[in-house]
Design an enzyme around this catalytic site. Structure first.
Site, PDB file in Angstrom:
ATOM      1  N   ASP A  22      11.264 -31.193  27.278  1.00 41.00           N
ATOM      2  CA  ASP A  22      11.472 -30.391  28.480  1.00 41.00           C
ATOM      3  C   ASP A  22      11.160 -31.318  29.670  1.00 41.00           C
ATOM      4  OD1 ASP A  22      11.348 -27.657  29.932  1.00 41.00           O
ATOM      5  OD2 ASP A  22       9.430 -28.573  30.435  1.00 41.00           O
ATOM      6  N   ILE A  23      11.654 -31.006  30.833  1.00 41.64           N
ATOM      7  CA  ILE A  23      11.420 -31.916  31.969  1.00 41.64           C
ATOM      8  C   ILE A  23      10.365 -31.364  32.937  1.00 41.64           C
ATOM      9  CG2 ILE A  23      12.495 -33.018  33.985  1.00 41.64           C
ATOM     10  CD1 ILE A  23      15.068 -33.286  32.333  1.00 41.64           C
ATOM     11  N   ASP A  24      10.702 -30.275  33.633  1.00 42.90           N
ATOM     12  CA  ASP A  24       9.798 -29.785  34.693  1.00 42.90           C
ATOM     13  C   ASP A  24       8.553 -29.141  34.082  1.00 42.90           C
ATOM     14  OD1 ASP A  24      11.414 -29.958  37.426  1.00 42.90           O
ATOM     15  OD2 ASP A  24      12.790 -29.464  35.811  1.00 42.90           O
ATOM     16  N   ASP A 200       6.813 -26.430  28.434  1.00 45.19           N
ATOM     17  CA  ASP A 200       5.698 -25.819  29.175  1.00 45.19           C
ATOM     18  C   ASP A 200       5.900 -24.358  29.564  1.00 45.19           C
ATOM     19  OD1 ASP A 200       7.729 -26.483  31.183  1.00 45.19           O
ATOM     20  OD2 ASP A 200       6.197 -25.860  32.617  1.00 45.19           O
TER      21      ASP A 200
HETATM   22  O1  LIG Z   1      13.503 -26.597  31.358  1.00 41.93           O
HETATM   23  P1  LIG Z   1      12.876 -27.441  32.427  1.00 41.93           P
HETATM   24  O2  LIG Z   1      13.226 -28.891  32.312  1.00 41.93           O
HETATM   25  O3  LIG Z   1      11.426 -27.237  32.566  1.00 41.93           O
HETATM   26  O4  LIG Z   1      13.546 -26.937  33.777  1.00 41.93           O
HETATM   27  C1  LIG Z   1      13.203 -25.626  34.242  1.00 41.93           C
HETATM   28  C2  LIG Z   1      13.671 -25.447  35.666  1.00 41.93           C
HETATM   29  O5  LIG Z   1      13.191 -26.582  36.405  1.00 41.93           O
HETATM   30  C3  LIG Z   1      13.472 -26.587  37.801  1.00 41.93           C
HETATM   31  O6  LIG Z   1      12.739 -25.560  38.428  1.00 41.93           O
HETATM   32  C4  LIG Z   1      11.340 -25.616  38.192  1.00 41.93           C
HETATM   33  O7  LIG Z   1      10.821 -26.848  38.706  1.00 41.93           O
HETATM   34  C5  LIG Z   1      10.893 -26.989  40.136  1.00 41.93           C
HETATM   35  C6  LIG Z   1      10.300 -28.357  40.473  1.00 41.93           C
HETATM   36  O8  LIG Z   1       8.974 -28.405  40.071  1.00 41.93           O
HETATM   37  C7  LIG Z   1      10.122 -25.860  40.814  1.00 41.93           C
HETATM   38  O9  LIG Z   1      10.251 -25.979  42.227  1.00 41.93           O
HETATM   39  C8  LIG Z   1      10.639 -24.509  40.329  1.00 41.93           C
HETATM   40  O10 LIG Z   1       9.783 -23.488  40.814  1.00 41.93           O
HETATM   41  C9  LIG Z   1      10.627 -24.447  38.808  1.00 41.93           C
HETATM   42  O11 LIG Z   1      11.221 -23.244  38.353  1.00 41.93           O
HETATM   43  C10 LIG Z   1      14.962 -26.445  38.031  1.00 41.93           C
HETATM   44  O12 LIG Z   1      15.221 -26.253  39.395  1.00 41.93           O
HETATM   45  C11 LIG Z   1      15.571 -25.297  37.237  1.00 41.93           C
HETATM   46  O13 LIG Z   1      16.995 -25.377  37.347  1.00 41.93           O
HETATM   47  C12 LIG Z   1      15.180 -25.419  35.761  1.00 41.93           C
HETATM   48  O14 LIG Z   1      15.677 -24.294  35.064  1.00 41.93           O
HETATM   49 MG   LIG Z   2       9.597 -26.875  31.884  1.00 42.05          MG
END
Ligand SMILES: O=P(O)(O)OC[C@H]1O[C@H](O[C@H]2O[C@H](CO)[C@@H](O)[C@H](O)[C@H]2O)[C@H](O)[C@@H](O)[C@@H]1O
Ligand SMILES: [Mg+2]
Length: 260
Positions: A22-24, A200
Site C-alpha cells: 500500500d502507499i499512503d 494501513d
Molecule cells: O491505498 P493507498 O495507497 O493507501 O491510497 C489511499 C488513498 O491515498 C490518497 O489519499 C490519502 O492520502 C492523502 C495523502 O496523505 C491524504 O491527504 C488523504 O486524506 C488520504 O485519504 C489518495 O489521494 C487516494 O486516491 C487513495 O485512495
Molecule cells: Mg494506505
C-alpha cells in the site's frame, strides 16, 4: 478479526516471497492533501533494491490511479494495481489495464462539493471512483459519508461506499485489493512465492484476508480497532525500517533463503 493492540511485528518470511505495498500511510506519511506527500530518493532506492532482490515480485496495491503513482515515484515505475484493483500493470514496462468503464460522476462530485461548501474538503475524481477527503476538515467526515451514501441511489447498480479514517469513497464493487493480489499471484513473477502485504487502512483489510488465505504474511501499519492482519508495525517509519532490514538480507526472496 483480532483487536490490533499488541500485535507482533512480522516475522522474516522463509523461502521465496513476494511483496505487495500500500502507499499512503504505509510508505508515505499522510499529508493534508494527496498532492502534498513526499517521496524521498531513499525510498525510491529501497524499492528498486527490493524489487531486484525479489526478481520483480513486488507490486504497489493502492487506491491511487497508476498514473498518479508513476508521477509521484518518477522515474521509478513498478508493477501496480491502482484504484483498489480496477487498474493493473502486471509487467513493469507493460500497459495499464482498466477493468471498469468510468461512470459519469462529475455531476455528483459537484453536488457534494456544493453541499459541503468547505475549501478544506478535497473531492478527488479518479476514473469510476469518487473520493471525498476530509483530513483537513475532520468534522465534516460524517456529513460527507451521509452525502456519499445518498449519492449511491444516483449511480448504476454495483457501487458501494468505503469509509476510511479521513475520508469516504464511492466505488464499483469490483474494486478490492484482495482480488488484485490474487491476480498478481497467478503471474510467473509471483507464482509459488509467499505473499507479504503491508497496508494501513480499511481498504487494505480485504487484501489481508486474501493474503492470510494464501498462507502469506499480512501486516497492518499503525493499527487501531480490529484487523484481519496478525502482524503490525507502529507507523510509516517502522514499515520503512522493516523493509530496509529485509533489503539488507543477502538472499531475500530467493530459493536459497529456504535453507537459512
Ligand atoms: O491505498 P493507498 O495507497 O493507501 O491510497 C489511499 C488513498 O491515498 C490518497 O489519499 C490519502 O492520502 C492523502 C495523502 O496523505 C491524504 O491527504 C488523504 O486524506 C488520504 O485519504 C489518495 O489521494 C487516494 O486516491 C487513495 O485512495
Ligand atoms: Mg494506505
Amino acid at each position: 478479526m483480532s483487536m490490533s493492540t499488541h500485535l507482533p511485528e512480522p516475522a522474516v518470511p522463509k523461502g521465496p516471497w513476494s511483496l505487495f505495498l500500500d502507499i499512503d500511510g504505509t510508505l508515505l506519511e499522510h499529508a493534508a492533501h494527496p498532492d502534498a506527500v513526499v517521496v524521498s530518493e531513499e525510498l525510491r532506492m529501497l524499492l528498486t533494491q527490493l524489487e531486484a532482490q525479489l526478481d520483480g515480485a513486488l507490486a504497489f496495491i493502492t487506491g491511487r490511479p497508476i498514473a498518479a503513482v508513476d508521477h509521484l515515484f518518477q522515474p521509478l515505475r513498478l508493477r501496480a494495481a491502482g484504484l483498489y484493483g480496477l487498474e493493473h500493470r502486471l509487467a513493469r514496462d507493460g500497459p495499464v489495464e482498466a477493468a471498469v468503464e468510468p461512470a459519469d460522476i462529475a455531476a455528483l462530485a459537484k453536488e457534494i462539493a456544493t453541499e459541503l461548501d468547505n475549501a478544506d474538503v478535497y473531492i478527488e475524481r479518479k476514473g469510476p471512483i469518487l473520493a471525498i477527503h476530509t483530513r483537513a476538515a475532520p468534522h465534516l467526515l460524517r456529513r460527507a459519508t451521509r452525502l456519499v451514501e445518498q449519492a449511491l441511489d444516483k449511480l448504476p447498480a454495483g457501487y458501494r461506499v468505503l469509509a476510511g479514517n479521513a475520508g469516504v469513497e464511492l466505488m464499483p464493487l469490483e474494486a478490492a485489493k484482495g482480488a488484485a493480489i490474487r491476480r498478481f499471484m497467478q503471474i510467473p513473477a509471483f507464482r509459488g512465492r509467499r505473499p507479504v502485504f503491508l497496508g494501513d487502512d480499511t481498504s487494505d483489510e480485504n487484501g489481508f484476508e486474501v493474503v492470510n488465505e494464501l498462507d502469506g504474511i499480512s501486516v497492518r501499519i499503525k493499527p487501531y480497532g480490529s484487523t484481519a492482519a496478525p502482524f503490525a508495525l507502529a507507523g510509516v517509519d517502522a514499515a520503512l525500517a522493516w523493509l530496509d532490514g529485509m533489503s539488507r538480507r543477502e538472499t531475500v526472496g530467493t530459493p536459497a533463503a529456504m535453507a537459512k
